[in-house]
Design a protein around this motif. Structure first.
Motif, PDB file in Angstrom:
ATOM      1  N   VAL A 298       0.835  -1.206   0.000  1.00 13.11           N
ATOM      2  CA  VAL A 298       0.000   0.000   0.000  1.00 13.11           C
ATOM      3  C   VAL A 298       0.865   1.250   0.000  1.00 13.11           C
ATOM      4  CG1 VAL A 298      -1.666   1.329   1.363  1.00 13.11           C
ATOM      5  CG2 VAL A 298      -1.973  -1.140   1.066  1.00 13.11           C
ATOM      6  N   VAL A 299       1.924   1.235   0.823  1.00 17.62           N
ATOM      7  CA  VAL A 299       2.831   2.383   0.863  1.00 17.62           C
ATOM      8  C   VAL A 299       3.493   2.603  -0.495  1.00 17.62           C
ATOM      9  CG1 VAL A 299       4.960   3.274   1.883  1.00 17.62           C
ATOM     10  CG2 VAL A 299       3.232   2.200   3.332  1.00 17.62           C
ATOM     11  N   ALA A 300       3.939   1.507  -1.129  1.00 19.46           N
ATOM     12  CA  ALA A 300       4.566   1.626  -2.451  1.00 19.46           C
ATOM     13  C   ALA A 300       3.569   2.147  -3.485  1.00 19.46           C
ATOM     14  CB  ALA A 300       5.125   0.273  -2.881  1.00 19.46           C
TER      15      ALA A 300
ATOM     16  N   TRP B 290       3.898   5.544  -5.671  1.00 20.71           N
ATOM     17  CA  TRP B 290       3.801   5.580  -7.143  1.00 20.71           C
ATOM     18  C   TRP B 290       2.719   6.553  -7.585  1.00 20.71           C
ATOM     19  CZ3 TRP B 290      -0.333   4.453 -10.327  1.00 20.71           C
ATOM     20  CH2 TRP B 290      -0.049   4.404 -11.693  1.00 20.71           C
ATOM     21  N   LEU B 291       1.577   6.553  -6.892  1.00 23.57           N
ATOM     22  CA  LEU B 291       0.479   7.433  -7.276  1.00 23.57           C
ATOM     23  C   LEU B 291       0.856   8.896  -7.090  1.00 23.57           C
ATOM     24  CD1 LEU B 291      -2.477   7.580  -8.216  1.00 23.57           C
ATOM     25  CD2 LEU B 291      -3.160   7.523  -5.806  1.00 23.57           C
ATOM     26  N   VAL B 292       1.538   9.194  -5.979  1.00 21.43           N
ATOM     27  CA  VAL B 292       1.971  10.573  -5.746  1.00 21.43           C
ATOM     28  C   VAL B 292       2.951  11.018  -6.821  1.00 21.43           C
ATOM     29  CG1 VAL B 292       3.272  12.058  -4.175  1.00 21.43           C
ATOM     30  CG2 VAL B 292       1.535  10.501  -3.264  1.00 21.43           C
ATOM     31  N   ASN B 293       3.884  10.120  -7.193  1.00 26.92           N
ATOM     32  CA  ASN B 293       4.834  10.459  -8.250  1.00 26.92           C
ATOM     33  C   ASN B 293       4.138  10.652  -9.596  1.00 26.92           C
ATOM     34  OD1 ASN B 293       7.753  10.570  -9.256  1.00 26.92           O
ATOM     35  ND2 ASN B 293       6.940   8.905 -10.487  1.00 26.92           N
TER      36      ASN B 293
ATOM     37  N   LEU C 178       1.777  19.335  -7.334  1.00 29.58           N
ATOM     38  CA  LEU C 178       2.817  20.301  -7.040  1.00 29.58           C
ATOM     39  C   LEU C 178       2.278  21.660  -6.602  1.00 29.58           C
ATOM     40  CD1 LEU C 178       5.812  20.910  -6.890  1.00 29.58           C
ATOM     41  CD2 LEU C 178       5.746  21.515  -9.319  1.00 29.58           C
ATOM     42  N   PRO C 179       1.275  22.240  -7.287  1.00 30.68           N
ATOM     43  CA  PRO C 179       0.738  23.527  -6.789  1.00 30.68           C
ATOM     44  C   PRO C 179       0.230  23.441  -5.362  1.00 30.68           C
ATOM     45  CG  PRO C 179      -0.041  23.111  -9.019  1.00 30.68           C
ATOM     46  CD  PRO C 179       0.631  21.845  -8.551  1.00 30.68           C
ATOM     47  N   PHE C 180      -0.422  22.326  -5.021  1.00 23.45           N
ATOM     48  CA  PHE C 180      -0.915  22.170  -3.650  1.00 23.45           C
ATOM     49  C   PHE C 180       0.250  22.045  -2.676  1.00 23.45           C
ATOM     50  CE2 PHE C 180      -2.240  19.567  -0.045  1.00 23.45           C
ATOM     51  CZ  PHE C 180      -3.377  20.252   0.378  1.00 23.45           C
TER      52      PHE C 180
END
Length: 363
Positions: free
Chosen positions: A20-22, A26-29, A36-38
């Protein structure tokens, strides 16, 4: 907790948790361009919230939106003033220094004010063509692109002024609404953590927030004061690129001991002034070193005790080791957060490892 057996069921749950952490990473990347604006707005809100509190409670602007508006006006006004009044003179002076160095390195004139070994060292180790490329606008842009790849990617996607304005407006909107409900957002995240892990998670977050807040905000104030004092000192002695040197030293002050790398630049700029004015190279260099020393004395005996106090309490050798380790792991960002993270890790080590062993012996 360390003596609990690792059963098959517990191992499967650990693997699922790691998966789940991985997946989240991956989703954040993958969504980094959108997030990025947030993220920029969240960092800005973290830094500006004390100013908002000052306007709301000390300056008696009782409505939060008025305090946020006043803060944004001051910050945007300061940024605009820097862009209009500081950046153009720096670019002009940098071009002048590049031309003077080129003239000095390419001519056979004997500058009696500059020692022979300094001239030979510069001639043997400095390539005027590469130096010109370093001081060119294209190279400055390339350096910014290398230092901020994510941010540069976001700007590169803004192919028009309209798109850039829309992106900036999004950051400001995020920033405004985060500041509007800052306390709620800061305290509400714990509800997403399972109840059994909530006390530890909230305690860790509080310790991390206090450590980062005391160090990062305090060190930012110290860096700002050091940068202003250094710029004033260099302007008083009429040192080449004085304001730029002051700003550079201020930025480098964010990382302990890193501003020492500005000394070679000062030595090279002293050559430029000695060649241009005919003054003694040693006199020019000593005047620059005097500014370094005077600002360092004010920083160590006045600014740091007032702003930082004894926040970290680390041995200098441990500070250097911490900077080396975190810098190797995370680059310049790691060097900035090295001291608060090291202090936090040492605190938790003493609390859970050393403290746990003491309790076990007492039992």
């Amino acid at each position: 907790m360390l003596e609990r057996e690792i059963t098959f069921d517990r191992a499967i749950r650990m693997l699922i948790g790691l998966g789940v952490v991985a997946a989240i990473g991956w989703l954040v990347n993958y969504l980094s361009g959108v997030l990025l604006p947030f993220a920029v707005a969240a960092l800005g809100a973290y830094l500006l919230f004390p100013v908002v509190k000052f306007f709301q409670y000390r300056a008696r602007l009782h409505y939060r939106w008025l305090a946020i508006t006043a803060t944004l006006i001051i910050v945007l006004g300061a940024v605009a003033a820097v862009i209009v009044f500081v950046v153009p003179p720096l670019i002009t002076e940098a071009s002048h220094i590049r031309d003077m160095l080129g003239q000095y390195l390419s001519s056979n004139t004997d500058y009696g004010s500059i020692p022979d070994f300094v001239s030979r060292f510069i001639a043997d180790n400095i390539d005027i063509d590469k130096l010109g490329e370093m001081l060119s606008e294209d190279n400055i842009v390339a350096t910014a692109r290398a230092l901020m790849p994510r941010l540069w990617g976001l700007l590169a996607q803004s192919l028009s002024i309209v798109a850039w304005v829309v992106t900036s407006f999004m950051v400001l909107m995020y920033l405004f609404f985060i500041l509007l409900d800052y306390e709620t957002l800061e305290d509400g995240w714990a509800k997403a953590v399972p109840r059994r892990y909530r006390p530890f998670a909230t305690g860790l977050a509080d310790d991390l927030r206090r450590g980062m807040s005391r160090y990062f905000r305090g060190q930012s104030v110290v860096a700002l004061a050091v940068g202003i004092l250094s710029a004033i000192g260099f302007v008083i002695i009429d040192f080449p690129l004085g304001i730029g040197m002051g700003l550079l030293i201020g930025v480098l002050t964010l990382v302990p001991y890193l501003k020492l790398i500005a000394l070679p630049a000062a030595a090279l700029l002293a050559v430029v002034k000695a060649a241009e004015t005919g003054q003694s190279y040693w006199l020019v260099l000593l005047s620059a070193i005097a500014v370094f020393v005077a600002v360092q004395v004010v920083e160590d005996f006045l600014i740091v005790p007032k702003v930082m106090g004894r926040v970290m309490g680390l041995n200098p050798a441990l500070i250097l080791l911490s900077l080396s380790v975190w810098g190797s792991l995370m680059g310049i960002i790691g060097m900035i957060i090295a001291l608060p993270m090291t202090t936090l890790i040492m605190s938790y080590y003493k609390r859970f490892v050393i403290g746990g062993e003491r309790l076990a012996r007492d039992d």
